[in-house]
Design an enzyme around this catalytic site. Structure first.
Site: not given
Length: 389
Positions: A299, A314, A318, A336, A338
């Site tokens: 992506y 990394g 967010h 991450c 989310n």
């Protein structure tokens, strides 16, 4: 006849005595007789530190001129351009001491006068040379002046690649002062970076001053510190994020009390390479819009709002409304945390650089191979990483 000889002998004796007395007298500076036992006052004696002719003088060496048997009437030290070195003459005029540090690789010239108790002047000139380093690495310090940071923020002093050889000397030159007692220690986390962190999180609202007296400090290998460093910063309110990944929720605590709870989707549980790893990290940076493109996973041009970096491995916290179906229900990210957009914005606005983020429940642990991993090191091990232990 015998009586006459006695008179003649007496007169001869008197003349001899007067002649002897005359031979014991001397002329003073004004041409007058100074008496049979009077001596001149000793000349003023000057002592220089550094000595005249000295070479390779460390630039932090104080310059001092002292006088015995007199007082200074002129004391000047000039650099190669002729500019005077600032200094202070003592009230008794017995000494002069510099009030500024010297430069590297320079010749300094003395011009000094002193007088003794009789006003007789002694003059002296001469020079000395400071050392010329092979290198003068410039260090940096973080946090910067005036910053307000979270309770997990370490103090970092970084050097150019390679770092100083004499790490113990560097540590001795670093001083941390706090507005309330805080136990902490320096630790070399790499050859060119030394961090100070408290044993436990900083107490909220602590004022911190750090001084690094590095100018003129011998690092080893002919290198010397380029300049001193200092910073004054504040610790903000106590805010800690706690994430137990199987719970699919990100809890925010203020002063130990639950402040907010946001549904989350964390790193994929089934792949340790995609887990949100276990361990304590800190908020490192904030960006209203972050680029999360990753060609490795197919992506590109993926922009997400309210991005809070929590590691250089990394991981971010967010917004990801594209993953709304899994938020609060399933861990499906590539590491991450989310959040829904409104929650991500609320957390973003509340976060300070240096806020701790504690992650548990994953199959993988954070590696200690990228900044900032200070809180991943147990306290005993952290202390052992000091060059003074």
């Amino acid at each position: 006849m015998r009586s006459g000889r006695r008179v003649i002998g007496t007169v001869a004796t008197l003349v001899a005595a007067l002649t002897l007395l005359a031979s014991c007298t001397s002329e003073g500076d004004d041409g007058k007789s100074s008496g049979p036992f009077e001596k001149k006052a000793p000349a003023a004696k000057l002592v220089f530190a550094p000595e005249i002719g000295a070479v390779d003088v460390p630039p932090t060496t104080p310059v001092k001129i002292t006088v015995a048997d007199g007082e200074l009437t002129e004391a000047a030290v000039a650099n190669p351009e002729g500019a005077p070195l600032t200094g202070q003459l003592a009230e008794d005029k017995k000494s002069w001491t510099s009030a500024e540090v010297l430069g590297y690789g320079k010749a300094y010239t003395y011009t000094v006068k002193a007088k003794n108790s009789e006003g007789r002047v002694t003059e002296k000139t001469g020079a000395f040379n400071t050392l010329a380093p092979a290198a003068t690495p410039r260090a940096t310090i973080n946090p910067g002046d005036g910053a307000t940071v979270g309770v997990g923020m370490p103090v970092s002093v970084k050097f150019p690649e390679g770092g100083p050889e004499d790490k113990a000397a560097v540590e001795k030159a670093l001083v941390v002062e706090t507005s309330q007692p805080v136990e902490g220690s320096w630790a070399w986390i790499s050859d060119n970076q030394v961090d100070w962190r408290p044993k436990e999180y900083w107490p909220a609202n602590t004022q911190v001053t750090v001084n690094a007296k590095l100018y003129g400090l011998a690092y080893g290998g002919g290198a010397y510190g380029k300049s001193d460093l200092s910073t004054q910063f504040s610790i903000g309110r106590n805010q800690v994020v706690k994430i137990n990944t199987p719970d699919h929720v990100m809890n925010v605590y203020r002063d130990g009390q639950l402040f907010a709870a946001y549904p989350s989707s964390n790193g994929d549980d089934n792949d340790p390479n995609l887990n949100t790893p276990n361990g304590t990290v800190i908020v490192m940076a904030k960006d209203p819009v972050g680029d999360f493109s990753n060609p490795r996973y197919g992506y590109t041009n993926v922009m997400k709002k309210w991005a809070v970096r929590i590691s250089n491995h990394g991981e971010f916290i967010h917004e990801n409304n594209d993953n709304a179906a899994n938020i609060g229900k399933k861990n499906s990210s590539h590491g991450c945390v989310n959040l829904l957009e409104a929650d991500a914005k609320a957390y973003f606005d509340s976060a300070l650089i240096g806020d701790p983020v504690e992650v548990t429940g994953s199959r993988a642990n954070y590696p200690t191979t990228s900044d900032v991993f200070d809180w991943l090191i147990p306290w005993g091990q952290w202390q052992s990483m000091s060059a003074l232990n």
